[in-house]
Design an enzyme around this catalytic site. Structure first.
Site, short mmCIF file in Angstrom:
data_model
loop_
_atom_site.label_atom_id
_atom_site.label_comp_id
_atom_site.label_asym_id
_atom_site.label_seq_id
_atom_site.Cartn_x
_atom_site.Cartn_y
_atom_site.Cartn_z
N GLU A 40 43.42 51.91 41.35
CA GLU A 40 42.80 50.94 42.26
C GLU A 40 41.42 51.79 42.93
O GLU A 40 41.71 52.98 43.37
CB GLU A 40 43.52 50.36 43.54
CG GLU A 40 42.81 48.95 43.76
CD GLU A 40 43.22 47.84 42.70
OE1 GLU A 40 42.42 47.55 41.96
OE2 GLU A 40 44.48 47.57 42.53
N HIS A 41 40.33 51.33 42.70
CA HIS A 41 39.01 51.78 43.19
C HIS A 41 38.66 53.27 42.38
O HIS A 41 38.32 54.22 43.16
CB HIS A 41 39.11 52.17 44.60
CG HIS A 41 38.95 50.76 45.44
ND1 HIS A 41 37.71 50.36 45.71
CD2 HIS A 41 39.89 50.18 46.05
CE1 HIS A 41 38.03 49.20 46.58
NE2 HIS A 41 39.01 48.91 46.72
N THR A 42 39.23 53.38 41.28
CA THR A 42 38.71 54.39 40.47
C THR A 42 37.93 54.19 39.35
O THR A 42 37.11 55.14 38.60
CB THR A 42 40.05 55.00 39.71
OG1 THR A 42 40.86 53.90 38.96
CG2 THR A 42 41.20 55.68 40.89
N ASP A 43 37.90 52.83 38.96
CA ASP A 43 36.87 52.41 37.78
C ASP A 43 35.51 53.13 38.01
O ASP A 43 34.85 53.33 37.27
CB ASP A 43 37.13 51.09 37.51
CG ASP A 43 36.77 50.22 38.54
OD1 ASP A 43 36.57 50.39 39.75
OD2 ASP A 43 36.43 48.84 38.18
N LEU A 130 41.97 38.54 42.15
CA LEU A 130 42.48 38.65 40.88
C LEU A 130 41.17 38.39 39.77
O LEU A 130 41.55 38.06 38.88
CB LEU A 130 43.33 37.58 40.68
CG LEU A 130 44.65 37.68 41.40
CD1 LEU A 130 45.58 36.13 41.39
CD2 LEU A 130 45.43 38.79 41.25
N SER A 132 38.33 36.53 39.85
CA SER A 132 37.63 35.23 39.20
C SER A 132 36.44 35.51 38.77
O SER A 132 35.62 34.89 37.82
CB SER A 132 37.56 34.25 40.40
OG SER A 132 37.06 34.63 41.59
N GLU A 165 26.89 41.42 37.33
CA GLU A 165 27.43 41.73 38.41
C GLU A 165 26.75 42.77 39.27
O GLU A 165 26.37 42.53 40.64
CB GLU A 165 29.04 41.67 38.43
CG GLU A 165 29.41 41.75 39.82
CD GLU A 165 30.96 41.19 39.86
OE1 GLU A 165 31.42 41.23 40.71
OE2 GLU A 165 31.39 40.81 38.88
N ASP A 177 37.44 45.10 35.26
CA ASP A 177 37.51 43.38 35.20
C ASP A 177 37.07 42.86 34.08
O ASP A 177 37.63 42.06 33.57
CB ASP A 177 37.00 42.86 36.51
CG ASP A 177 37.65 43.48 37.70
OD1 ASP A 177 38.62 44.13 37.71
OD2 ASP A 177 37.25 42.96 38.84
#
Length: 390
Positions: A40-43, A130, A132, A165, A177
């Site tokens: 998490e929070h690594t991408d 998740l 969306s 985005e 995502d």
């Protein structure tokens, strides 16, 4: 490589809603949401992640127009979108930005689109972490391309949707995502290197279930704090080099060069990349217990070093870890609310759902939504002969 295909039931409301709004019979496209098992929070620092696509999808029904106008309505949200593809659309600050942003980026990339009528129908819970947003972006991109008799490789679709985005919506998300929404694989997670965009599929244990618990809260910090965390990571990289290239040993040698807050953020990212490698290895060795332990460690790091958890997420994971059959539990997504993901022995799932729901309600006064999920295939066009569900 094309988009994968698999059987998928069509929500019963989509075709009647399209006919009521626009008339005619559309083509249908779907893209899944995702849950990130670890990483998490690594991408957005080019790190390692391990998401899986889930069976909650965003559906886009698309009908061709003779002009160059995009019209879009949503089953779940008010308002409508209408603009000419010959002009750059304006941001509205709502769901329409995801549709308009994708269309604008496709045009800017040299893909001349036909006009389209679009109906958006979402199953992915909004504000739950998740993804969306990526689901609507990928489904829209696929619909606009097919509607215009154009083709893009899934990798290029994922990158374009990320750019929409980042540049149009204004959220500086990483690639995870959009990537998993394009490349999801049934019964597998993907261990993705967000820098090289190489990945490998990791089979999920058949004896365990993915259980997502929605805290039903989303604190307002999420937008500004997300971008602030990214700025902290960029500040660290300017001082000690790309975080992706650091091991825990090299980080500890340079940690004193960083301001205290930035040091904490950096420690999470570096340790989380290591946990993804360890977690993937544990699944490949059928060691579910070890995988669960890395999930627990990930949550503690997100809570203490990255500081993106909140009281509700902590309560949910603490409740989960006390129950029989639970291998591990952690927050998933951007944080400050949203969902947790727990890996639960399948025979204990029913008891898990009941006890977590009652325990969470007694401590917070909130009734959580709990979803038992399966790992699903990525985005695709869905033939209209497939059966609709009520």
């Amino acid at each position: 490589m094309g988009f994968p295909r698999n059987d998928m039931q069509i929500p019963a409301s989509v075709l009647p809603a399209f006919a009521e709004s626009f008339g005619g019979r559309p083509r249908l496209f779907r893209a899944p949401g995702r849950v990130n098992l670890i990483g998490e929070h690594t991408d957005y620092t080019g790190g390692l992640v391990m998401p899986t696509a889930i069976h909650f999808s965003t559906w886009v029904a698309a009908g061709r127009r003779e002009d160059r106008t995009i019209r879009a309505v949503s089953e779940g949200f008010p308002g409508a979108l209408q603009f000419s593809l010959d002009q750059t659309p304006n941001r509205q600050g709502n769901w329409t930005d995801y549709v308009a942003g994708v269309a604008a980026m496709l045009e800017a990339a040299g893909h001349r689109l036909r006009g389209a009528n679009l109906l958006i129908s979402g199953e992915v819970p909004v504000g739950s972490g998740l993804s969306s947003s990526a689901a609507i972006e990928v489904a829209t991109a696929l619909a606009l391309l097919k509607n215009s008799d154009l083709f893009m490789e899934p990798m290029q679709v994922a990158l374009l949707c990320q750019r929409a985005e980042n540049e149009f919506v204004g959220i500086r998300c990483g690639i995870m995502d959009q990537f998993i929404s394009c490349f999801g694989r049934e019964n597998h997670a993907l261990m993705l290197d967000c820098r090289s965009l190489t990945y490998r599929a990791v089979r999920l244990p058949s004896e365990a279930s993915l259980v997502i618990c929605n805290t039903m809260v989303k604190h307002e910090l999420v937008g500004t704090e997300y971008n602030r965390r990214r700025e902290d990571c960029e500040a660290a990289a300017r001082i000690i080099g790309p975080l992706r290239d650091l091991t825990m040993e090299t980080f500890e040698r340079r940690a004193s060069d960083l301001p205290e807050l930035v040091r904490k953020r950096c420690r999470h990212v570096v340790s989380e990349n290591a946990r993804v490698l360890q977690a993937a290895a544990s699944l490949e060795q059928d060691d579910i217990t070890a995988f669960g332990r890395y999930m627990d460690e990930s949550h503690r790091s997100l809570r203490d070093d990255y500081e993106v958890s909140c009281r509700e997420l902590d309560i949910m994971t603490e409740l989960a870890r006390k129950l029989p059959g639970v291998y591990g539990s952690r927050m998933t997504g951007g944080g400050f609310g949203g969902c947790t993901i727990s890996l639960v022995e399948s025979s204990h799932v029913e008891g898990f759902v009941n006890q977590v729901a009652s325990g969470y309600a007694s401590q917070t006064g909130l009734t959580p939504d709990i979803y038992v999920c399966r790992a699903e295939e990525g985005a695709k066009e869905v033939p209209l002969f497939e059966r609709a569900v009520t």
